[in-house]
Design a protein around this motif. Structure first.
Motif, PDB file in Angstrom:
ATOM      1  N   UNK A 109       0.851  -1.196   0.000  1.00 35.85           N
ATOM      2  CA  UNK A 109       0.000   0.000   0.000  1.00 35.85           C
ATOM      3  C   UNK A 109       0.888   1.249   0.000  1.00 35.85           C
ATOM      4  N   UNK A 110       1.343   1.618  -1.175  1.00 38.60           N
ATOM      5  CA  UNK A 110       2.234   2.776  -1.257  1.00 38.60           C
ATOM      6  C   UNK A 110       1.481   4.089  -1.079  1.00 38.60           C
ATOM      7  N   UNK A 111       0.154   4.096  -1.323  1.00 44.92           N
ATOM      8  CA  UNK A 111      -0.610   5.343  -1.120  1.00 44.92           C
ATOM      9  C   UNK A 111      -0.533   5.772   0.348  1.00 44.92           C
ATOM     10  N   UNK A 112      -0.714   4.810   1.256  1.00 41.77           N
ATOM     11  CA  UNK A 112      -0.655   5.135   2.688  1.00 41.77           C
ATOM     12  C   UNK A 112       0.751   5.572   3.079  1.00 41.77           C
ATOM     13  N   UNK A 113       1.733   4.866   2.563  1.00 41.24           N
ATOM     14  CA  UNK A 113       3.133   5.199   2.818  1.00 41.24           C
ATOM     15  C   UNK A 113       3.433   6.633   2.352  1.00 41.24           C
ATOM     16  N   UNK A 114       3.016   6.922   1.110  1.00 40.59           N
ATOM     17  CA  UNK A 114       3.303   8.252   0.545  1.00 40.59           C
ATOM     18  C   UNK A 114       2.586   9.356   1.322  1.00 40.59           C
ATOM     19  N   UNK A 115       1.361   9.074   1.772  1.00 40.04           N
ATOM     20  CA  UNK A 115       0.631  10.104   2.535  1.00 40.04           C
ATOM     21  C   UNK A 115       1.302  10.342   3.890  1.00 40.04           C
ATOM     22  N   UNK A 116       1.746   9.257   4.543  1.00 40.93           N
ATOM     23  CA  UNK A 116       2.329   9.375   5.884  1.00 40.93           C
ATOM     24  C   UNK A 116       3.666  10.124   5.848  1.00 40.93           C
ATOM     25  N   UNK A 117       4.450   9.862   4.804  1.00 41.98           N
ATOM     26  CA  UNK A 117       5.775  10.491   4.724  1.00 41.98           C
ATOM     27  C   UNK A 117       5.827  11.641   3.709  1.00 41.98           C
ATOM     28  N   UNK A 118       4.672  12.044   3.201  1.00 44.23           N
ATOM     29  CA  UNK A 118       4.661  13.098   2.192  1.00 44.23           C
ATOM     30  C   UNK A 118       5.008  14.456   2.788  1.00 44.23           C
ATOM     31  N   UNK A 119       5.345  15.439   1.928  1.00 46.28           N
ATOM     32  CA  UNK A 119       5.782  16.755   2.425  1.00 46.28           C
ATOM     33  C   UNK A 119       4.725  17.469   3.274  1.00 46.28           C
ATOM     34  N   UNK A 120       3.432  17.264   2.945  1.00 46.28           N
ATOM     35  CA  UNK A 120       2.402  17.931   3.749  1.00 46.28           C
ATOM     36  C   UNK A 120       2.373  17.348   5.161  1.00 46.28           C
ATOM     37  N   UNK A 121       2.476  16.024   5.247  1.00 49.01           N
ATOM     38  CA  UNK A 121       2.454  15.369   6.548  1.00 49.01           C
ATOM     39  C   UNK A 121       3.655  15.806   7.392  1.00 49.01           C
ATOM     40  N   UNK A 122       4.835  15.798   6.774  1.00 48.36           N
ATOM     41  CA  UNK A 122       6.051  16.154   7.522  1.00 48.36           C
ATOM     42  C   UNK A 122       5.991  17.611   7.982  1.00 48.36           C
ATOM     43  N   UNK A 123       5.550  18.497   7.084  1.00 49.79           N
ATOM     44  CA  UNK A 123       5.491  19.916   7.449  1.00 49.79           C
ATOM     45  C   UNK A 123       4.487  20.149   8.577  1.00 49.79           C
ATOM     46  N   UNK A 124       3.328  19.507   8.488  1.00 48.50           N
ATOM     47  CA  UNK A 124       2.313  19.690   9.534  1.00 48.50           C
ATOM     48  C   UNK A 124       2.805  19.105  10.864  1.00 48.50           C
ATOM     49  N   UNK A 125       3.454  17.941  10.804  1.00 47.60           N
ATOM     50  CA  UNK A 125       3.947  17.316  12.037  1.00 47.60           C
ATOM     51  C   UNK A 125       4.976  18.219  12.719  1.00 47.60           C
ATOM     52  N   UNK A 126       5.880  18.765  11.927  1.00 46.02           N
ATOM     53  CA  UNK A 126       6.928  19.612  12.521  1.00 46.02           C
ATOM     54  C   UNK A 126       6.351  20.912  13.086  1.00 46.02           C
TER      55      UNK A 126
END
Ligand SMILES: [Fe+2]
Ligand SMILES: [Fe+2]
Ligand SMILES: [Fe+2]
Length: 472
Positions: free
Chosen positions: A92-109
């Protein structure tokens, strides 16, 4: 008052709105084989006070649950998980890409500093480090703690209130599985926080810490890695060892303990606090793991593989001494009062947090371990509620409507008027409820449910603390 525009721009709200944290679907009571799916109950954010840090007295609360879920996810966007490799289908690369995508990383930080403040800034006010802490006094204090923990490892399991609650439950195996699930957020990626401190250049302290890390990682032998040993424990008692299969059942205290280590290791300015917390955990694990191993063997017999606990009972004798003599002593010798203040604070804060998490877990086990449908004491309260129409809430839900596991701020009853639902008070425990069934849900207790009829009408009468005490 926060305006809608402010809320929409708030980093915590933005992070909580990411799809991998959306409400759980009906099929997600157990989240099998998807380490990226982490429902957080973000819809409760407007009701969570974001203007004051959580104190340890608020750990068993929906606020703590939601904030620690979010913080845990913010940290884990910084750890590597790979999607399950499937025989017939693409991972399931869609879930992987969403979890580690730039939007996710920026929001997490963006969300992380405020989440950390809310989660942990309340601890400092609870500890008392007054007085003159010389190097000699500080080291004597830690040596005394270590000696007492090592001596306590031979005490009977019942001396530990948490283990006593497991051993005295009506179904010790069911509650012991939930107990093991509480370790999973930490142990299935064990020592990941410590690994955050490998980069940099800080002399012999760095190599001493790396020595502990090597042991935690099984010296590169995957089967000996501590997380692998814990996977074996889980599988031996019928639990799914894949990361976060039991996401919905992590209690706030369990998440808080992992998050505390990530907080200290991710923020390099907290290095001395990290050393104090590390010493507390290594020294207390010598004691705790020995008793855990014996209690779990009493509960599961020969079926359980206790090597994870046995290994820690052995190696943490070395780790606790190593942390004291090769990290804390030289850090104090080199950096004096600044090191002492940080180390003592980390030690005491983790001690406080561990005690609060243990209370949270023992309370869950004591409630859920004795919970039964249609307790006659509850029937009397429902009759009184119907007669007087006291405070309560009524819900109408349709088939497969799912509530992400959550916690109520008040003591309440659950009464089904029509339809049916499955009710989950522990990982792996399902109470099937039908029209007319009722039970008691104390404030602070994690639970979830799913409607199993086309429609279900149910009431939740709210109890005064005095009345609730009669059910405890
Ligand atoms: Fe370990
Ligand atoms: Fe260790
Ligand atoms: Fe509920």
């Amino acid at each position: 008052m926060t305006s809608l525009v402010d809320a929409a721009c708030d980093p915590i709200t933005l992070f909580a709105g990411l799809s991998f944290q959306a409400e759980a679907r009906a099929s997600e009571c157990l989240i099998a084989g998807d380490p990226f799916r982490r429902p957080t109950r973000a819809k409760d954010l407007p009701f969570i006070p974001l203007d004051r840090p959580l104190g340890p007295d608020r750990l068993a609360s929906n606020s703590a649950l939601v904030l620690h879920r979010l913080l845990f996810n913010a940290y884990e966007t910084d750890l590597l998980f790979l999607p399950a490799a499937r025989d017939a289908a693409e991972p399931d690369w869609d879930s992987f890409d969403a979890f580690y995508g730039p939007q996710s990383i920026a929001c997490a930080q963006a969300a992380r500093p405020r989440l950390e403040h809310l989660a942990f800034a309340g601890l400092e006010a609870e500890i008392d480090l007054a007085g003159k802490w010389s190097p000699a006094l500080t080291l004597a204090y830690f040596q005394d703690f270590l000696a007492r923990e090592q001596a306590a490892s031979a005490e009977p399991e019942e001396n530990d209130p948490l283990l006593a609650s497991l051993l005295s439950a009506e179904d010790p195996q069911a509650v012991a599985r939930h107990y093991l699930v509480q370790m999973a957020p930490d142990f299935l990626s064990e020592a990941s926080a410590m690994a955050r401190l490998s980069p940099g250049a800080y002399g012999p302290l760095q190599s001493a810490l790396f020595n502990v890390l090597i042991d935690e990682y099984g010296a590169a032998v995957h089967a000996a890695k501590h997380s692998s040993l814990f996977e074996t424990v889980m599988a031996s008692v019928g639990l799914d060892p894949r990361p976060h299969a039991y996401w919905q059942f992590y209690q706030p205290g369990s998440l808080a303990l992992v998050n505390y280590f990530h907080c200290l290791a991710a923020n390099k300015g907290h290095f001395f606090r990290y050393l104090g917390a590390l010493f507390y955990t290594e020294a207390s694990l010598v004691n705790v793991t020995g008793r855990q191993s014996r209690a779990l063997r009493r509960i599961f017999g020969k079926a359980i593989d206790t090597r994870y606990f046995d290994e820690h009972h052995h190696i943490d004798r070395h780790h606790s001494r190593m942390v004291l003599t090769r990290l804390i002593e030289p850090a104090i010798a080199a950096y004096g009062s600044r090191a002492i203040a940080g180390i003592l604070r980390g030690f005491e804060e983790l001690r406080l947090l561990q005690a609060a998490a243990d209370r949270d877990l023992a309370a869950q086990i004591n409630w859920a371990g004795q919970l039964r449908r249609n307790d006659p004491r509850v029937a009397g309260l429902i009759a009184a509620w119907r007669a007087g129409s006291g405070p309560g809430e009524t819900f109408r839900e349709v088939s497969d409507e799912r509530s992400t596991t959550h916690i109520h701020p008040d003591d309440r009853l659950l009464l089904l008027e029509t339809g049916s639902m499955d009710f989950f008070p522990l990982a792996g425990v399902n109470l099937a409820l039908k029209a007319g069934d009722h039970l008691f849900i104390p404030q602070g207790r994690l639970h979830g449910s799913i409607v199993t009829a086309p429609e279900c009408l149910y009431h939740q009468p709210i109890l005064s603390p005095d009345v609730a005490r009669t059910l405890a």
